[in-house]
Each structure stands twice: as C-alpha cells, then as structure tokens.
Design a protein around this motif. Structure first.
Motif, short mmCIF file in Angstrom:
data_model
loop_
_atom_site.label_atom_id
_atom_site.label_comp_id
_atom_site.label_asym_id
_atom_site.label_seq_id
_atom_site.Cartn_x
_atom_site.Cartn_y
_atom_site.Cartn_z
N ALA A 1 0.82 -1.13 0.00
CA ALA A 1 0.06 0.17 0.03
C ALA A 1 0.96 1.09 -0.10
CB ALA A 1 -1.03 0.02 1.29
N MET A 2 1.98 1.38 0.70
CA MET A 2 2.94 2.26 0.61
C MET A 2 3.62 2.82 -0.64
SD MET A 2 4.70 1.89 4.38
CE MET A 2 5.48 3.39 4.49
N ALA B 1 3.29 13.55 -8.49
CA ALA B 1 4.50 12.74 -9.09
C ALA B 1 5.52 12.69 -8.06
CB ALA B 1 5.03 12.97 -10.41
N HIS B 2 6.05 11.54 -7.68
CA HIS B 2 7.07 11.62 -6.64
C HIS B 2 8.46 11.88 -6.81
CE1 HIS B 2 8.30 7.74 -7.78
NE2 HIS B 2 6.96 7.43 -7.65
N GLY B 3 9.43 11.92 -6.14
CA GLY B 3 10.81 11.96 -6.58
C GLY B 3 11.46 10.74 -6.82
N LEU B 4 12.92 10.91 -7.10
CA LEU B 4 13.76 9.89 -7.60
C LEU B 4 13.69 8.82 -6.43
CD1 LEU B 4 15.91 8.63 -9.60
CD2 LEU B 4 17.49 10.39 -8.68
N GLY B 5 13.66 7.67 -6.56
CA GLY B 5 13.87 6.66 -5.47
C GLY B 5 12.62 6.44 -4.36
N ASP B 6 11.99 7.47 -4.91
CA ASP B 6 10.69 7.40 -3.39
C ASP B 6 9.54 6.75 -4.05
OD1 ASP B 6 11.43 9.23 -1.39
OD2 ASP B 6 11.98 10.55 -3.11
N SER B 7 8.51 7.13 -3.67
CA SER B 7 7.11 6.18 -3.82
C SER B 7 6.02 7.14 -3.74
CB SER B 7 6.86 4.83 -2.96
OG SER B 7 6.61 5.57 -1.47
N PRO B 8 4.51 6.66 -4.09
CA PRO B 8 3.45 7.53 -3.79
C PRO B 8 3.39 7.89 -2.44
CG PRO B 8 3.22 5.76 -5.50
CD PRO B 8 4.42 5.48 -4.90
N PHE B 9 3.63 7.10 -1.58
CA PHE B 9 3.74 7.40 -0.07
C PHE B 9 4.33 9.03 0.54
CE2 PHE B 9 4.77 7.42 4.63
CZ PHE B 9 3.60 7.02 5.05
N HIS C 1 10.28 2.23 -10.01
CA HIS C 1 10.08 2.59 -8.59
C HIS C 1 9.23 1.69 -8.07
CE1 HIS C 1 11.72 6.54 -9.94
NE2 HIS C 1 11.96 6.85 -8.84
N GLY C 2 9.21 1.48 -6.70
CA GLY C 2 8.29 0.81 -5.74
C GLY C 2 8.52 -0.60 -5.88
N SER C 3 9.31 -1.20 -6.71
CA SER C 3 9.26 -2.85 -6.77
C SER C 3 10.68 -3.27 -6.25
CB SER C 3 8.94 -2.82 -8.34
OG SER C 3 9.95 -2.17 -9.05
N ASN C 4 11.56 -2.99 -7.20
CA ASN C 4 12.96 -3.52 -6.99
C ASN C 4 14.07 -2.44 -7.39
OD1 ASN C 4 15.70 -4.89 -7.05
ND2 ASN C 4 14.45 -7.01 -7.10
N PRO C 5 15.18 -2.30 -6.88
CA PRO C 5 15.84 -1.17 -7.12
C PRO C 5 16.64 -1.46 -8.57
CG PRO C 5 16.48 -1.41 -4.88
CD PRO C 5 15.31 -2.50 -5.27
N ARG C 6 16.70 -2.49 -8.75
CA ARG C 6 17.17 -3.34 -10.15
C ARG C 6 16.54 -2.98 -11.06
NH1 ARG C 6 22.08 -5.79 -9.23
NH2 ARG C 6 22.47 -6.48 -7.26
N HIS C 7 15.19 -2.59 -11.09
CA HIS C 7 14.24 -2.06 -12.09
C HIS C 7 14.62 -0.85 -12.76
CE1 HIS C 7 11.20 -5.16 -10.76
NE2 HIS C 7 11.98 -5.74 -11.44
N GLU D 1 21.45 -2.50 1.80
CA GLU D 1 20.34 -3.35 2.41
C GLU D 1 19.24 -2.10 2.45
OE1 GLU D 1 18.91 -5.27 6.58
OE2 GLU D 1 21.01 -4.48 6.40
N GLU D 2 18.06 -2.64 1.64
CA GLU D 2 16.79 -1.83 1.76
C GLU D 2 16.04 -2.20 3.21
OE1 GLU D 2 16.01 -0.09 -0.56
OE2 GLU D 2 17.88 -0.68 -1.81
N SER D 3 15.96 -0.78 4.00
CA SER D 3 15.32 -0.85 5.21
C SER D 3 14.13 0.19 5.39
CB SER D 3 16.38 -0.38 6.24
OG SER D 3 16.92 0.75 5.99
N ASN D 4 13.85 1.01 4.18
CA ASN D 4 12.78 1.98 4.15
C ASN D 4 11.53 1.49 3.55
OD1 ASN D 4 11.30 4.12 3.73
ND2 ASN D 4 13.07 5.60 4.19
N LEU D 5 10.67 1.28 3.99
CA LEU D 5 9.37 0.90 3.18
C LEU D 5 8.74 1.87 2.30
CD1 LEU D 5 7.17 -0.57 6.33
CD2 LEU D 5 8.73 -1.77 4.84
N ALA D 6 9.36 2.99 2.29
CA ALA D 6 8.70 4.01 1.39
C ALA D 6 9.63 4.83 0.21
CB ALA D 6 8.09 5.34 2.08
N LYS D 7 10.83 4.01 0.11
CA LYS D 7 11.82 4.50 -0.66
C LYS D 7 13.05 3.47 -0.69
CE LYS D 7 14.57 8.03 -0.17
NZ LYS D 7 15.00 9.35 -0.36
N TYR D 8 13.84 3.64 -2.15
CA TYR D 8 15.06 2.77 -2.06
C TYR D 8 16.00 3.43 -1.35
CZ TYR D 8 12.79 0.61 -6.29
OH TYR D 8 11.95 -0.07 -7.23
N ASN D 9 16.89 2.50 -0.68
CA ASN D 9 18.35 2.92 -0.11
C ASN D 9 19.18 3.01 -1.28
OD1 ASN D 9 17.16 3.46 2.50
ND2 ASN D 9 17.52 1.43 3.12
#
Length: 390
Positions: free
Chosen positions: A75-76, A94-102, A126-132, A215-223
């Motif tokens: 949902a985030m 529209a959100h920013g680089l690495g971020d999400s609709p949250f 965005h929102g799926s996998n940083p490798r995308h 390591e990804e630790s933020n539910l709302a954006k890519y690290n």
C-alpha cells in the motif's frame, strides 16, 4: 606540439561518444511500457492503471518485511486516488527519485479534503526492486506524466499538477509544453542540484559503475541508487532549464523550498520563482533563516531553528509530511539515522540516543542529527495550498 598516440585518441573519442550517448535520448531504445521485462503502465483509464500496477507489484516487489506485513508495504508503494471523482477539479501528483507514492500520503489527504480529486502515480522503475531502475530513462517518466495529465484534462474542468523533487521537474515540463494546466504545486523541485559539476560527471561515472546497492530498510523509498536513474533525473532537470529559459508560467504556482536542502540549490529555486513564475497568486514557501538569499515579496517564511522540537534545519523531504504521519511523523515508526558521514553519530542514533533533526550533512558539536522527516508547519502549508487553489 605534443602529439597524442592513435590509441589514446581512439580511447578519448570512444569516451566522448559514450558520454554523449548517456547524456542524450536513445531513440532506438524500447520504452519501458513496451518492454518484456516490465509492464504496460500506460492504461486507457487511471482505474485500470491502478489495478494493473498493483497486480504487477504483488508479483514483482522485492518485499523487505515478513509476509504478514506485505499488504502494508504494498500500500505504501502502489499508486492511488483519493477524493470525490465527481469533483470539478483534479490534481495529478508525482514523487521523487527513489521514492514512492507514499510521499504524498498527507498532501493527498489535504487536497482531497479541499475538494480535489487526487491521483498519485508510481514512476516507472520505482516501488518494486531497485534493480528495475536499470531500465529507466527520462522519457519513460515524462511520457507517463503526459499521458495521465491529458486523461485528467479530458474529464475535469480544472486540472492541477504537483510534484516532489524529480516529480516537480516532470509536471513543470508538462505545464511548459502543453496547454490546459491550471496550476502547479511544487515541493522541493529538482530544477538544479547543489553539485552541478557532479551532475555533469554522472554520465562518465555510469560507464564504470552501476551505482550502489545496500540493504533496503525503508518501506517508502529505495536506499540503493543506480546511476542510470540519476542520469534520468539530470535529463529532466536539463530539459526543464532549457524550456523555462525563455518562458514565464502565468498560472498559480506554489513553490515549497527548504533553505538547507542538501540536494537541491534553494537559491536557484528562489530565482526561478522570481523570474519565471509570474502569476499574481503564486507563492513561495520558505523554510529557513534566509541569511543569504534575497527573497521575493510573495513569500511565506518559517524559521527552522526550533529548539523546542530539537530541529536545526528543514530537509529536502520534510515539507511533505504532517507531524502525525504514522511512518515519517514526529512519533512515527521511521527514523533516518543515516544523516551524515559520521559513523559514530549514525550508530548512536540507531542505539536510541537522543537526536536532533536536520537536512543531510548538518552537524553541530554535542548533537546527533537524524533526518527531519516531518513539517512542524504542516497546518500552515495546508492553508497555503487551499488559498492558492481558490
């Protein structure tokens, strides 16, 4: 005259070609919405887009929580709509680089309460996998914004656009290029970075490295961050600067700026506002002391030296979130301790020691700083959003 050996000449020529190619649009490239490795996010309606994207995320997101938390995480990151679809006015965010609709979880609530039908997109990659993010190109993002903005214009009498950081570039470019936008709400837009030299060197760096994975630790954006996505951002900033150079936007613009922004050049935003956003209702919201910059008359200024709240400065992201936001708010779940190059400060913050809050990189003797992720003046910002759209 000293001559360059043919082999070195060839190497330099090759580098120039590669850099030029990285910095420009590849017309032979398959756009992401047509790629077999991605999904078609350009749907005939926004509701179909929401359904298609949510289903794709369920199958393709690299979840970082336990299974029973996946719905929260989903949902985030998924796009959404809020408000009354039968309203006469709508806004696309529209959100920013690495971020999400949250990023717009609070802003969208405020706008919906003020009578807007609100649509919030998830930018490709965005929102799926940083490798995308390996697949992204500036045009992928711009085409999406243009598509859903045009759909709104077909359905609503009054259409606004809003964006945070890179998203601010994309919606501003649309407003400069295409008629029918009634106003803009821009939160820390990425018109110009504080490090333009590094921005120019990004294409060269992208030849030698993908970027960084952590390591990804933020539910709302890519690290993690990929340089190809930084290139896409840089292209959006360059396109905006080229287009605005000989134009003025005579529509209401709300421009929200943190003076101590560690990412974006705040004074550049101030100058763009004064020189190019000419409508009588346009307003600059400035979070900071204003010790260096000459601000225009149409400014609302707020001090961010708030010892009562242990706040030293505003940050790039802090204007967006209300104090009661469940994730980023004053008592929220997420504290961003990675706020400087001081490993000891980061460790102390992670161990629960008392912190102050600031933009990235701010330091002061005897104080540990985490990122400021919420806006102590959010109620005032709500009033500004309402006033400019009346």
């Amino acid at each position: 005259m000293k001559t360059i050996k043919p082999s070195l000449t060839l190497l330099l020529s090759t580098l120039i070609v590669i850099i030029s190619g990285c910095a420009s649009n590849d017309i032979s490239r398959v756009p992401m919405y047509e790629s077999k490795q991605y999904y078609n996010y350009l749907q005939p309606t926004f509701d179909q887009y929401l359904e298609t994207t949510t289903e794709w995320l369920k199958e393709n997101r690299a979840f970082i929580t336990e299974h029973d938390q996946h719905e929260i995480e989903l949902a985030m990151n998924a796009p959404y709509s809020k408000g009354d679809p039968s309203s006469k006015k709508a806004i696309l965010l529209a959100h920013g680089l690495g971020d999400s609709p949250f990023s717009f979880s609070d802003i969208s609530d405020s706008l919906a309460e003020q009578g807007f039908y609100v649509q919030v997109v998830l930018l490709p990659g965005h929102g799926s996998n940083p490798r995308h993010m390996k697949m992204v190109n500036y045009q992928d993002w711009q085409i999406m914004i243009d598509h859903y903005a045009q759909l709104l214009k077909q359905q609503y009498d009054e259409v606004w656009l809003g964006g945070f950081s890179t998203g601010g570039n994309l919606v501003s470019i649309h407003a400069l290029d295409i008629q029918g936008v009634d106003g803009l709400m821009l939160f820390s837009p990425g018109f110009q970075t504080r490090t333009p030299i590094l921005e120019k060197l990004t294409p060269l760096a992208a030849i030698f490295t993908e970027g960084w994975f952590t390591e990804e630790s933020n539910l709302a954006k890519y690290n993690s961050g990929l340089l190809v996505s930084a290139l896409a951002y840089s292209e959006s900033a360059k396109v905006f600067r080229n287009k605005i150079a000989d134009q003025k936007l005579d529509i209401p613009v709300l421009l929200v700026v943190s003076e101590a922004d560690s990412v974006i050049d705040a004074n550049a935003l101030n100058k763009y506002f004064g020189q190019h956003f000419t409508h009588s209702k346009s307003k600059l919201v400035w979070y900071g002391k204003n010790t260096e910059f000459k601000l225009p008359d149409k400014v609302e200024r707020y001090s961010m030296q708030r010892d009562d709240l242990r706040i030293s400065t505003a940050s790039h992201m802090s204007p967006l979130f209300a104090p009661d936001n469940s994730y980023y708010g004053q008592g929220g779940d997420k504290i961003i301790c990675e706020n400087s190059l001081s490993s000891s400060d980061v460790e102390a913050c992670n161990q629960g020691k008392q912190t102050w809050f600031s933009a990235w990189g701010y330091t002061k003797v005897d104080r540990i700083h985490a990122r400021l992720t919420w806006n102590p003046y959010y109620a005032e910002l709500e009033k500004m959003m309402k006033a400019i759209a009346l």
